[in-house]
Design an enzyme around this catalytic site. Structure first.
Site, PDB file in Angstrom:
ATOM      1  N   ASP A 136       1.102  -1.182   5.007  1.00 48.98           N
ATOM      2  CA  ASP A 136       0.650   0.157   5.469  1.00 48.98           C
ATOM      3  C   ASP A 136      -0.763   0.305   5.407  1.00 48.98           C
ATOM      4  OD1 ASP A 136       0.971   2.466   7.130  1.00 48.98           O
ATOM      5  OD2 ASP A 136       2.008   3.614   5.247  1.00 48.98           O
ATOM      6  N   GLY A 169       4.741   7.010  -1.328  1.00 51.81           N
ATOM      7  CA  GLY A 169       6.062   6.137  -0.965  1.00 51.81           C
ATOM      8  C   GLY A 169       7.049   6.604  -0.055  1.00 51.81           C
ATOM      9  N   GLY A 170       6.674   7.194   1.039  1.00 50.12           N
ATOM     10  CA  GLY A 170       7.279   7.805   2.204  1.00 50.12           C
ATOM     11  C   GLY A 170       7.988   6.644   2.772  1.00 50.12           C
ATOM     12  N   LYS A 171       7.719   5.392   3.125  1.00 43.90           N
ATOM     13  CA  LYS A 171       8.036   4.159   3.719  1.00 43.90           C
ATOM     14  C   LYS A 171       8.870   3.481   2.650  1.00 43.90           C
ATOM     15  CE  LYS A 171       4.508   4.261   7.088  1.00 43.90           C
ATOM     16  NZ  LYS A 171       3.955   5.630   6.560  1.00 43.90           N
ATOM     17  N   CYS A 200       0.938  -1.112   0.145  1.00 44.80           N
ATOM     18  CA  CYS A 200       0.042  -0.138  -0.081  1.00 44.80           C
ATOM     19  C   CYS A 200       1.093   1.169   0.082  1.00 44.80           C
ATOM     20  CB  CYS A 200      -0.832  -0.004   1.092  1.00 44.80           C
ATOM     21  SG  CYS A 200      -1.869  -1.421   1.565  1.00 44.80           S
ATOM     22  N   ALA A 201       1.743   1.519  -0.930  1.00 43.43           N
ATOM     23  CA  ALA A 201       2.798   2.171  -1.021  1.00 43.43           C
ATOM     24  C   ALA A 201       2.287   3.737  -1.009  1.00 43.43           C
ATOM     25  CB  ALA A 201       3.941   1.953  -2.200  1.00 43.43           C
ATOM     26  N   CYS A 253      -1.646   4.210  11.094  1.00 43.45           N
ATOM     27  CA  CYS A 253      -1.639   5.324  12.019  1.00 43.45           C
ATOM     28  C   CYS A 253      -2.853   5.677  12.673  1.00 43.45           C
ATOM     29  CB  CYS A 253      -1.147   6.649  11.155  1.00 43.45           C
ATOM     30  SG  CYS A 253      -2.345   6.868   9.793  1.00 43.45           S
ATOM     31  N   ASP A 281      -0.045   0.143  -5.322  1.00 41.50           N
ATOM     32  CA  ASP A 281      -1.257   0.845  -4.993  1.00 41.50           C
ATOM     33  C   ASP A 281      -2.251   1.097  -6.055  1.00 41.50           C
ATOM     34  OD1 ASP A 281      -1.297   3.118  -2.655  1.00 41.50           O
ATOM     35  OD2 ASP A 281      -2.605   3.632  -4.213  1.00 41.50           O
TER      36      ASP A 281
END
Length: 399
Positions: free
Chosen positions: A298, A233-235, A229-230, A351, A253
């Site tokens: 994520d 793309g932060g992670k 679940c990119a 989160c 995604d």
């Protein structure tokens, strides 16, 4: 500072859009600044702080106004906030009929309802109180604080020391963060996106809790890793730096536009081991079954752990959305977990601070999938760390 009419007009327009449409507050603010390029740094700071504070404390301000907001009384909402904050109102035509004495008298009234005191919907306060009866008030106090600005250093290109020195040359002071090897924190809020260091791909803005997610996967150079679940793309970028650009990362995604943004960010970061794929159907996932050493989920979630950054979200959420996202999380866990090879690793993260999206979701998955076991989990509450609320579970696929 002197508050000019043009600033109040801009603030009013931004609040109208953020409060009465589906637009995200950060996008509204970005659009407002683009439309008013002549505003100085102090003007922008006033708009940003007032904008987010008014959204954050909406129901508390309504209590002082003694009425609910609507598109016709947003100026009264603004006046209530400005009077509460500065103890006076600027000479502005739209404020001429505001009864300042009435408002000042109401400022001294006790607020007995904790949901109003913490400025959250009643259903949300009740739900969090059920999950954390002894911490609920501390949690919402933490979520109503202004978020610190943390940067994750891109070790593919530079180091902490180099980045801190480069920012200082542009009058931005930052310091290292203990126990976070690649994190620095700004001592004062500044626009870091205009810096040369950012343009060079030396860092990404990322909260400390979020930085723990990719690290939890414990990736190694040469692995085949899939970020399921990119998003933008932060992670994914963090994984690339941890893998030193060696091995393969497949970023998935359902939104092609997010993956295009990821490609742009990856180019700036010098992350060359990332391949993006749009999830067009279930076949996209099935082709990857048993094909990854490690996967990151994520998951879509309520976002309740990051309300200090996105205070408008609490007014857009409802219980129906929570139920829908829980179902989606369960489906994603069930389907995407099949991508992991035997003896491989899966990290599930949100989160959110709600157990029903987090540990209860994982417990339900493990009860139905005895080929996985829980290695460890982190429940990160904002009142305990001062950072965003997150949940991170590391699972291993066994034979």
């Amino acid at each position: 500072m002197k508050i000019y009419p043009i600033l109040l007009l801009g603030l009013h327009q931004a609040l109208q859009e953020a409060l009465f449409t589906d637009a995200y507050a950060d996008k509204v603010l970005e659009k407002t600044f683009k439309a008013n390029k002549k505003w100085g740094s102090k003007d922008r700071a006033f708009i940003a702080e007032s904008f987010y504070d008014i959204i954050r404390w909406k129901t508390k301000l309504e209590f002082y106004m003694n009425e609910e907001i609507n598109p016709q009384n947003v100026y009264k909402l603004m006046a209530t906030y400005l009077l509460l904050t500065y103890n006076s109102l600027p000479p502005f035509g739209e404020f001429k009929n505001i009864d300042t004495e009435f408002l000042k008298n109401r400022f001294s009234l006790p607020i007995e309802n904790p949901a109003i005191k913490h400025a959250v919907p009643q259903w949300l306060y009740t739900k969090v109180a059920e999950a954390y009866p002894n911490q609920v008030d501390e949690i919402f106090e933490a979520l109503n604080e202004q978020a610190e600005v943390y940067l994750r250093i891109n070790t593919l290109k530079t180091s902490k020391e180099n980045t801190i020195n480069a920012l200082l040359k542009e009058d931005i002071e930052a310091k290292s963060v203990a126990n976070y090897p690649n994190a620095i924190m700004l001592t004062h809020r500044k626009n870091v996106f205009r810096t040369q260091a950012f343009q060079n791909g030396w860092f990404e803005v990322q909260d400390l809790s979020s930085q723990l997610v990719a690290s939890a996967l414990a990736v190694k150079e040469g692995m085949r890793v899939i970020d399921t679940c990119a998003g933008a793309g932060g992670k994914t970028l963090h994984l690339a730096s941890l893998m030193k650009n060696k091995g393969q990362i497949i970023a998935l995604d359902i939104h092609e536009w997010k993956l295009k943004e990821l490609k742009r960010r990856a180019k700036r970061a010098g992350a060359h081991n990332i391949e993006t794929r749009v999830i067009e159907s279930s076949k996209t996932i099935k082709r990857l079954y048993n094909g990854a050493d490690a996967i990151l989920i994520d998951a879509p979630c309520s976002g309740l752990g990051v309300l200090k950054r996105n205070p408008d979200a609490k007014w857009k959420l409802n219980t129906d959305f929570i139920e829908r996202v829980k179902k989606e999380q369960a489906e994603i866990l069930n389907k995407y977990s099949k991508i992991v090879k035997e003896n491989g690793t899966l990290v599930y993260a949100t989160c959110s601070i709600l157990p029903e999206e987090n540990e209860l979701q994982v417990q339900d998955f493990l009860a139905k999938n005895n080929n996985f076991k829980l290695e460890n989990e982190q429940i990160i509450l904002p009142n305990k760390t001062g950072n965003d609320g997150f949940y991170i579970a590391k699972l291993n696929r066994i034979s």
